[in-house]
Design an enzyme around this catalytic site. Sequence first.
Site, PDB file in Angstrom:
ATOM      1  CE  LYS A  10       0.739   2.284   3.557  1.00  0.00           C
ATOM      2  NZ  LYS A  10       0.791   2.616   4.889  1.00  0.00           N
ATOM      3  N   PRO A  94       9.592  -4.345   0.496  1.00  0.00           N
ATOM      4  CG  PRO A  94      10.820  -2.362  -0.567  1.00  0.00           C
ATOM      5  CD  PRO A  94       9.559  -3.405  -0.533  1.00  0.00           C
ATOM      6  CB  ALA A  97       9.594  -0.379   3.529  1.00  0.00           C
ATOM      7  CG  ASP A 136      -1.656   0.213   8.030  1.00  0.00           C
ATOM      8  OD1 ASP A 136      -2.449   0.743   8.147  1.00  0.00           O
ATOM      9  OD2 ASP A 136      -0.393   0.286   7.638  1.00  0.00           O
TER      10      ASP A 136
HETATM   11  P1  ATP Z   1       3.241  -0.188   8.117  1.00  0.00           P
HETATM   12  O1  ATP Z   1       3.379   0.785   6.878  1.00  0.00           O
HETATM   13  O2  ATP Z   1       1.785  -0.915   8.386  1.00  0.00           O
HETATM   14  O3  ATP Z   1       3.607   0.468   9.410  1.00  0.00           O
HETATM   15  P2  ATP Z   1       5.899  -1.280   7.296  1.00  0.00           P
HETATM   16  O4  ATP Z   1       5.798  -1.489   5.986  1.00  0.00           O
HETATM   17  O5  ATP Z   1       6.433  -0.036   8.002  1.00  0.00           O
HETATM   18  O6  ATP Z   1       4.165  -1.260   7.791  1.00  0.00           O
HETATM   19  P3  ATP Z   1       6.277  -3.957   7.818  1.00  0.00           P
HETATM   20  O7  ATP Z   1       7.224  -4.300   6.595  1.00  0.00           O
HETATM   21  O8  ATP Z   1       4.935  -4.499   7.555  1.00  0.00           O
HETATM   22  O9  ATP Z   1       6.548  -2.342   8.235  1.00  0.00           O
HETATM   23  O10 ATP Z   1       7.107  -4.734   9.011  1.00  0.00           O
HETATM   24  C1  ATP Z   1       7.272  -4.140  10.254  1.00  0.00           C
HETATM   25  C2  ATP Z   1       7.800  -5.083  11.330  1.00  0.00           C
HETATM   26  O11 ATP Z   1       6.669  -6.325  11.310  1.00  0.00           O
HETATM   27  C3  ATP Z   1       8.932  -5.780  10.759  1.00  0.00           C
HETATM   28  O12 ATP Z   1      10.136  -5.368  11.360  1.00  0.00           O
HETATM   29  C4  ATP Z   1       8.846  -7.278  11.144  1.00  0.00           C
HETATM   30  O13 ATP Z   1       9.749  -7.641  12.249  1.00  0.00           O
HETATM   31  C5  ATP Z   1       7.255  -7.364  11.531  1.00  0.00           C
HETATM   32  N1  ATP Z   1       6.805  -8.403  10.710  1.00  0.00           N
HETATM   33  C6  ATP Z   1       6.128  -9.526  11.096  1.00  0.00           C
HETATM   34  N2  ATP Z   1       5.319 -10.273  10.085  1.00  0.00           N
HETATM   35  C7  ATP Z   1       5.796  -9.517   9.073  1.00  0.00           C
HETATM   36  C8  ATP Z   1       5.883 -10.021   7.641  1.00  0.00           C
HETATM   37  N3  ATP Z   1       5.055 -10.951   7.129  1.00  0.00           N
HETATM   38  N4  ATP Z   1       6.540  -9.152   6.637  1.00  0.00           N
HETATM   39  C9  ATP Z   1       6.941  -8.070   7.081  1.00  0.00           C
HETATM   40  N5  ATP Z   1       7.336  -7.815   8.475  1.00  0.00           N
HETATM   41  C10 ATP Z   1       6.675  -8.379   9.127  1.00  0.00           C
END
Ligand code: ATP
Length: 292
Positions: A10, A94, A97, A136
């Site tokens: 997203k 990523p 991210a 989310d």
């Molecule tokens: P958001 O935008 O919802 O804040 P994000 O993109 O910043 O999400 P994610 O990639 O979803 O962050 O990952 C955040 C943390 O969640 C990671 O540091 C990881 O340890 C944990 N995590 C648990 N399951 C997963 C998964 N299937 N994929 C990625 N990260 C995961």
Amino acid sequence: MYTSEKAPAKINLTLDALRKRPDGYHDLEMVMTTVDLYDRIDLTSIDGTSIQLDSSSGLVPQDERNLAYLAARILREKTGVRKGVHIRIEKNIPVAAGLAGGSSDAAATLRGLNRLWKLGLSLEELAQIGAEIGSDVPFCVYSNTAIARGRGEVLEPIPAPPKCWVVLAKPSQGISTADVFGRLRVDQIEQHPSTSHMVDALKKQDLKAVIGSMGNVLEPVTMAMHKEVSRLKEKMHLFGASGVLMSGSGPTVFGIVPKESRAKRIVNSLKGFCEQVYAVRMLGVHRSSLLD
Ligand code: ATP
């Protein structure tokens, strides 16, 4: 038995924080959509009642801490199903991210298991279950285009963006969402994005107006922590992206580009500065069968 699901990333076209709530969270108003960069979730029935998980990426937990594992566990608790499953995550989004990769993996697991286990739950019901995993996740269950309010779990579908390309660049360092929100001071926000302008632009399918309405109140907060975010934004502008913004709490920066050829040129130019760069189509609607 086996099934497979795409879990798209997203992006936030807008992200506004309205106030800090007594429970410590912020009331948000965001316009979210999806892009054609996705993880692939393969679900295979196994004998017994265990949930097994592995991933192509060493950057995500391979056990019960993975959000896809949690999704399977909560879905079993809610429905009383006691079947075993192996979850394989091919990770392309990523990590940490601002692209909701973990939430999208959880949402895709809910959709896939609903099919594998013939549960007959609606997307609304899956979204409700998803809200217990993360704010989310309900959006990711639909993976469409929506205004998200509350902590992100109150959704109102809106038209998808017009066809265009999105260049994504993820600085090397990941970011903690909690850290960014912890540093946000709502009373010091200088410019709030206008959700209604963005919704009008989407209704009119006016890409220029979409670009003109983009904004994210977390961007200055993350930029103060990571110099690379502003550096990448400048480069993306310089190389010809039209609208450039940080997604979610960052640090990924995305740029909107009308044509594929220019998007690919921008990616080539950025490669020297950033390892993780992608040119992908804007999606904005959920394709129900996810393996095309
Ligand atoms: P958001 O935008 O919802 O804040 P994000 O993109 O910043 O999400 P994610 O990639 O979803 O962050 O990952 C955040 C943390 O969640 C990671 O540091 C990881 O340890 C944990 N995590 C648990 N399951 C997963 C998964 N299937 N994929 C990625 N990260 C995961």
